[in-house]
Design a protein around this motif. Structure first.
Motif, mmCIF file in Angstrom:
data_model
loop_
_atom_site.group_PDB
_atom_site.id
_atom_site.type_symbol
_atom_site.label_atom_id
_atom_site.label_comp_id
_atom_site.label_asym_id
_atom_site.label_seq_id
_atom_site.Cartn_x
_atom_site.Cartn_y
_atom_site.Cartn_z
ATOM 1 N N ASP A 133 0.804 -1.220 0.000
ATOM 2 C CA ASP A 133 0.000 0.000 0.000
ATOM 3 C C ASP A 133 0.842 1.278 0.000
ATOM 4 O O ASP A 133 0.299 2.382 0.067
ATOM 5 C CB ASP A 133 -0.928 0.019 1.219
ATOM 6 C CG ASP A 133 -1.969 -1.086 1.162
ATOM 7 O OD1 ASP A 133 -2.381 -1.450 0.043
ATOM 8 O OD2 ASP A 133 -2.361 -1.594 2.236
ATOM 9 N N ILE A 134 2.152 1.142 -0.064
ATOM 10 C CA ILE A 134 3.025 2.304 0.023
ATOM 11 C C ILE A 134 2.800 3.244 -1.159
ATOM 12 O O ILE A 134 2.559 2.797 -2.288
ATOM 13 C CB ILE A 134 4.512 1.866 0.095
ATOM 14 C CG1 ILE A 134 5.403 3.020 0.574
ATOM 15 C CG2 ILE A 134 4.996 1.324 -1.248
ATOM 16 C CD1 ILE A 134 6.830 2.577 0.927
ATOM 17 N N LEU A 135 2.833 4.551 -0.890
ATOM 18 C CA LEU A 135 2.723 5.564 -1.937
ATOM 19 C C LEU A 135 4.103 6.174 -2.140
ATOM 20 O O LEU A 135 4.545 7.023 -1.361
ATOM 21 C CB LEU A 135 1.704 6.631 -1.549
ATOM 22 C CG LEU A 135 0.259 6.144 -1.404
ATOM 23 C CD1 LEU A 135 -0.642 7.300 -0.985
ATOM 24 C CD2 LEU A 135 -0.247 5.507 -2.690
ATOM 25 N N LEU A 136 4.786 5.702 -3.181
ATOM 26 C CA LEU A 136 6.137 6.144 -3.460
ATOM 27 C C LEU A 136 6.141 7.303 -4.447
ATOM 28 O O LEU A 136 5.527 7.231 -5.519
ATOM 29 C CB LEU A 136 6.971 5.006 -4.052
ATOM 30 C CG LEU A 136 7.404 3.878 -3.132
ATOM 31 C CD1 LEU A 136 8.221 2.857 -3.918
ATOM 32 C CD2 LEU A 136 8.214 4.403 -1.953
ATOM 33 N N SER A 137 6.856 8.340 -4.074
ATOM 34 C CA SER A 137 7.181 9.419 -4.992
ATOM 35 C C SER A 137 8.614 9.173 -5.469
ATOM 36 O O SER A 137 9.477 8.795 -4.674
ATOM 37 C CB SER A 137 7.083 10.757 -4.261
ATOM 38 O OG SER A 137 7.732 11.778 -4.984
ATOM 39 N N VAL A 138 8.859 9.376 -6.750
ATOM 40 C CA VAL A 138 10.203 9.178 -7.296
ATOM 41 C C VAL A 138 10.786 10.528 -7.679
ATOM 42 O O VAL A 138 10.225 11.264 -8.490
ATOM 43 C CB VAL A 138 10.186 8.225 -8.501
ATOM 44 C CG1 VAL A 138 11.554 8.166 -9.161
ATOM 45 C CG2 VAL A 138 9.769 6.837 -8.049
ATOM 46 N N ASP A 139 11.901 10.848 -7.054
ATOM 47 C CA ASP A 139 12.592 12.121 -7.241
ATOM 48 C C ASP A 139 13.547 11.980 -8.423
ATOM 49 O O ASP A 139 14.664 11.485 -8.278
ATOM 50 C CB ASP A 139 13.335 12.458 -5.944
ATOM 51 C CG ASP A 139 14.042 13.796 -5.995
ATOM 52 O OD1 ASP A 139 13.990 14.470 -7.042
ATOM 53 O OD2 ASP A 139 14.666 14.166 -4.970
ATOM 54 N N THR A 140 13.089 12.398 -9.600
ATOM 55 C CA THR A 140 13.915 12.300 -10.804
ATOM 56 C C THR A 140 13.487 13.354 -11.805
ATOM 57 O O THR A 140 12.327 13.775 -11.831
ATOM 58 C CB THR A 140 13.812 10.908 -11.449
ATOM 59 O OG1 THR A 140 14.736 10.827 -12.549
ATOM 60 C CG2 THR A 140 12.405 10.621 -11.961
ATOM 61 N N PHE A 141 14.425 13.794 -12.650
ATOM 62 C CA PHE A 141 14.086 14.710 -13.740
ATOM 63 C C PHE A 141 14.171 13.998 -15.089
ATOM 64 O O PHE A 141 14.048 14.641 -16.135
ATOM 65 C CB PHE A 141 14.996 15.940 -13.732
ATOM 66 C CG PHE A 141 16.475 15.639 -13.809
ATOM 67 C CD1 PHE A 141 17.089 15.383 -15.025
ATOM 68 C CD2 PHE A 141 17.241 15.610 -12.660
ATOM 69 C CE1 PHE A 141 18.444 15.104 -15.101
ATOM 70 C CE2 PHE A 141 18.599 15.334 -12.720
ATOM 71 C CZ PHE A 141 19.210 15.078 -13.947
ATOM 72 N N ARG A 142 14.362 12.680 -15.068
ATOM 73 C CA ARG A 142 14.536 11.913 -16.299
ATOM 74 C C ARG A 142 13.294 11.076 -16.588
ATOM 75 O O ARG A 142 12.847 10.288 -15.743
ATOM 76 C CB ARG A 142 15.768 11.024 -16.181
ATOM 77 C CG ARG A 142 17.068 11.822 -16.215
ATOM 78 C CD ARG A 142 18.231 10.998 -15.766
ATOM 79 N NE ARG A 142 19.498 11.646 -16.111
ATOM 80 C CZ ARG A 142 20.662 11.360 -15.532
ATOM 81 N NH1 ARG A 142 20.734 10.439 -14.589
ATOM 82 N NH2 ARG A 142 21.755 11.992 -15.908
ATOM 83 N N SER A 143 12.774 11.194 -17.798
ATOM 84 C CA SER A 143 11.515 10.537 -18.138
ATOM 85 C C SER A 143 11.633 9.017 -18.118
ATOM 86 O O SER A 143 10.688 8.333 -17.713
ATOM 87 C CB SER A 143 11.026 11.014 -19.505
ATOM 88 O OG SER A 143 11.974 10.740 -20.526
ATOM 89 N N ILE A 144 12.759 8.468 -18.535
ATOM 90 C CA ILE A 144 12.895 7.012 -18.550
ATOM 91 C C ILE A 144 12.929 6.459 -17.135
ATOM 92 O O ILE A 144 12.368 5.394 -16.845
ATOM 93 C CB ILE A 144 14.144 6.563 -19.350
ATOM 94 C CG1 ILE A 144 14.203 5.040 -19.453
ATOM 95 C CG2 ILE A 144 15.409 7.115 -18.738
ATOM 96 C CD1 ILE A 144 13.042 4.399 -20.161
ATOM 97 N N VAL A 145 13.557 7.193 -16.211
ATOM 98 C CA VAL A 145 13.570 6.770 -14.803
ATOM 99 C C VAL A 145 12.163 6.848 -14.233
ATOM 100 O O VAL A 145 11.714 5.955 -13.505
ATOM 101 C CB VAL A 145 14.544 7.634 -13.981
ATOM 102 C CG1 VAL A 145 14.545 7.196 -12.516
ATOM 103 C CG2 VAL A 145 15.962 7.558 -14.557
#
Length: 274
Positions: free
Chosen positions: A91-103
């Motif tokens: 149920d975790i809500l992960l935000s991904v800190d990235t400026f790259r679209s593929i990541v």
């Protein structure tokens, strides 16, 4: 005020806390402190138990002057952690800190819920289209340049007006791409000196003009510890003070290293407003 995360409507009328999980060896505060999947799992579990609604995972250090790494290295760092967190905390809500679209794409496919982009699409022109296709919430941050040169790009006619104009353009661009859920981050510490950071905080309520949730990310940053001539390790009390000010000025998400203390800020400020 709601955002849709993996089919769950998150109500931001009560501010939420986003815990920071850096998968980097060189972040300014906690880089290198955790090295194994178990280290990351245990720290995420601790933050969730302390009341974090979101966990923000980053594998590219954006501190001033940080070393640039390849897309492949960023993916190799972040994907195993995303997969492990989602596997252990469904149920975790992960935000991904990235400026790259593929990541961003690979991380969302692995189970993450939102994208946190320090460049608001400026460093990867495919980012907004990617986020629109993924239909996930998108955090737009104000920054000039790159982490490698941003500290030299801090000349403004009127800082807050320039930030508002920047966001008005970025919000329009995001809407044109079809992105529904947007959050704005004024970018404390990014292409701003210490005085400018305090000016921005003192006028933070003006960002309410954008009619979007505001994320405040002040945790243990240099405007705190340099004011006291100390270190990030000694900046928790200052962080708590500035988080409280952020909430009083309308912030809806606090991005922090120390979840328990931030949750306490939210509860106490909430008591004032009830």
């Amino acid at each position: 005020m709601y955002i849709n995360c993996k089919g769950r409507l998150i109500d931001l009328s009560t501010p939420k806390v986003m815990g920071i999980l850096n998968v980097t060896p060189d972040s300014f505060y906690d880089g290198g402190r955790r090295k194994t999947k178990m280290d990351f799992l245990l720290h995420a579990e601790k933050m969730l138990k302390e009341g974090a609604t979101f966990i923000d995972v980053g594998a590219y250090s954006s501190r001033p002057g940080a070393i640039d790494i390849s897309e492949e290295e960023e993916i190799d760092r972040i994907l195993p952690v995303v997969e492990s967190l989602v596997g252990n905390f469904p149920d975790i809500l992960l935000s991904v800190d990235t400026f790259r679209s593929i990541v961003a794409k690979r991380s969302i496919e692995a189970g993450a819920a939102m994208i946190n982009d320090i460049s608001a699409g400026n460093l990867d022109k495919a980012m907004m289209k990617t986020v629109a296709n993924l239909q996930v919430p998108y955090i737009l941050m104000h920054m000039r340049g790159t982490p490698q040169n941003m500290k030299d790009l801090n000349e403004y006619d009127d800082l807050v007006e320039d930030v508002l104009f920047y966001f008005s353009e970025k919000i329009s661009e995001a809407r044109d791409h079809g992105i529904n859920d947007l959050i704005v981050d004024p970018g404390f510490g990014f292409s701003k000196n210490i005085s400018q950071n305090f000016e921005l905080l003192s006028r933070l309520e003006l960002l309410q003009k954008l009619n979007l949730p505001v994320l405040s990310a002040l945790s243990r940053k240099s405007l705190i510890y340099k004011t006291f001539q100390t270190t990030p390790d000694e900046a928790l009390n200052g962080t708590t003070v500035l988080n409280t000010i952020s909430l009083l000025k309308g912030a809806k998400i606090l991005r922090v290293h120390d979840v328990k203390e931030a949750v306490e800020c939210v509860k106490l400020v909430g008591r004032m407003e009830n």
